[in-house]
Write an enzyme that holds these catalytic residues in place. Structure first.
Site, PDB file in Angstrom:
ATOM      1  N   HIS A  10       0.706  -1.206  -0.142  1.00  0.00           N
ATOM      2  CA  HIS A  10       0.092   0.009  -0.026  1.00  0.00           C
ATOM      3  C   HIS A  10       0.825   1.203   0.080  1.00  0.00           C
ATOM      4  O   HIS A  10       1.915   1.241  -0.543  1.00  0.00           O
ATOM      5  CB  HIS A  10      -0.931  -0.113   1.007  1.00  0.00           C
ATOM      6  CG  HIS A  10      -1.750  -1.244   1.055  1.00  0.00           C
ATOM      7  ND1 HIS A  10      -2.694  -1.638   0.336  1.00  0.00           N
ATOM      8  CD2 HIS A  10      -1.468  -2.332   1.889  1.00  0.00           C
ATOM      9  CE1 HIS A  10      -3.268  -2.810   0.356  1.00  0.00           C
ATOM     10  NE2 HIS A  10      -2.777  -3.370   1.231  1.00  0.00           N
ATOM     11  N   GLU A  24      -2.537   0.440   7.619  1.00  0.00           N
ATOM     12  CA  GLU A  24      -1.542  -0.981   6.845  1.00  0.00           C
ATOM     13  C   GLU A  24      -0.208  -0.338   6.413  1.00  0.00           C
ATOM     14  O   GLU A  24       0.939  -0.760   6.613  1.00  0.00           O
ATOM     15  CB  GLU A  24      -2.272  -1.771   6.239  1.00  0.00           C
ATOM     16  CG  GLU A  24      -1.431  -2.818   5.455  1.00  0.00           C
ATOM     17  CD  GLU A  24      -2.449  -3.848   4.559  1.00  0.00           C
ATOM     18  OE1 GLU A  24      -1.710  -4.877   4.262  1.00  0.00           O
ATOM     19  OE2 GLU A  24      -3.459  -3.514   4.277  1.00  0.00           O
ATOM     20  N   GLU A 145       1.262 -11.974   5.475  1.00  0.00           N
ATOM     21  CA  GLU A 145       0.054 -11.164   6.241  1.00  0.00           C
ATOM     22  C   GLU A 145       0.254 -11.476   7.685  1.00  0.00           C
ATOM     23  O   GLU A 145       0.368 -12.216   8.218  1.00  0.00           O
ATOM     24  CB  GLU A 145      -1.187 -11.963   5.771  1.00  0.00           C
ATOM     25  CG  GLU A 145      -1.738 -11.401   4.258  1.00  0.00           C
ATOM     26  CD  GLU A 145      -2.335 -10.331   4.049  1.00  0.00           C
ATOM     27  OE1 GLU A 145      -2.236  -9.289   5.125  1.00  0.00           O
ATOM     28  OE2 GLU A 145      -2.911  -9.766   2.919  1.00  0.00           O
TER      29      GLU A 145
END
Length: 182
Positions: A10, A24, A145
């Site tokens: 991101h 995030e 993740e």
């Protein structure tokens, strides 16, 4: 000299998953920068970052950066989101070579073990997905993740924990590539 690309997921106008005071994009950048720092300070390796600050980089450009650099490995760092999820998981492309799966196993163990050194969390496993950056990179590529922003924010807000996650990613890379120590 071996090369690796580290991708902080991101960035810029894309915050990724968000919870209360955490985004995030900020967490992934910190983990990625700690991984880069540890690798460069301890091993003979070239590291390319897809981003080193809060900017947006498209998925296509992330893959291009790694491919142009002719990386030996690609790691994309992320944080999961779910109101009831917790734990760590890693992903490789659905149709991938055995070498990529071997890298996933090594990296997954380092990061999962580090998380569990801090707090016992569920190992959600080694998974496969059709994620763009995994499909379009030409080297072994793994997407991690790192916990869930909703339930694991207590840990994801601690600088020491993020540093340890970055170092765990770096050690997994170094181990798999058998990087020479400085």
């Amino acid at each position: 000299m071996k090369k690796t690309t580290i991708d902080a997921g991101h960035g810029g106008y894309d915050p990724g998953t968000v919870s209360d005071k955490l985004r995030e994009k900020d967490i992934t950048l910190k983990i990625a920068l700690y991984a880069e720092e540890f690798l460069l300070n301890n091993y003979l390796v070239e590291v390319k970052m897809t981003r080193k600050n809060d900017v947006f980089v498209s998925l296509k450009d992330r893959a291009k950066i790694a491919n142009r650099f002719k990386s030996d490995l690609f790691v994309s760092i992320h944080v999961n989101s779910s109101v009831n999820g917790t734990g760590f998981e890693s992903y490789i492309y659905t149709e991938t070579a055995e070498k990529t799966f071997q890298f996933q196993k090594v990296l997954h163990k380092y990061v999962n073990d580090e998380i569990n050194r801090h707090v016992e969390k569920k190992d959600r496993g080694l998974k496969r997905a059709n994620y763009y950056v995994l499909k379009h990179t030409k080297m072994p590529a793994v997407l991690t993740e790192n916990l869930f922003i909703d339930l694991d924010g207590e840990f994801l807000s601690k600088e020491e924990f993020l540093k340890d996650l970055g170092i765990a990613h770096a050690k997994g890379i170094a181990d798999f590539l058998q990087l020479p120590i400085k």
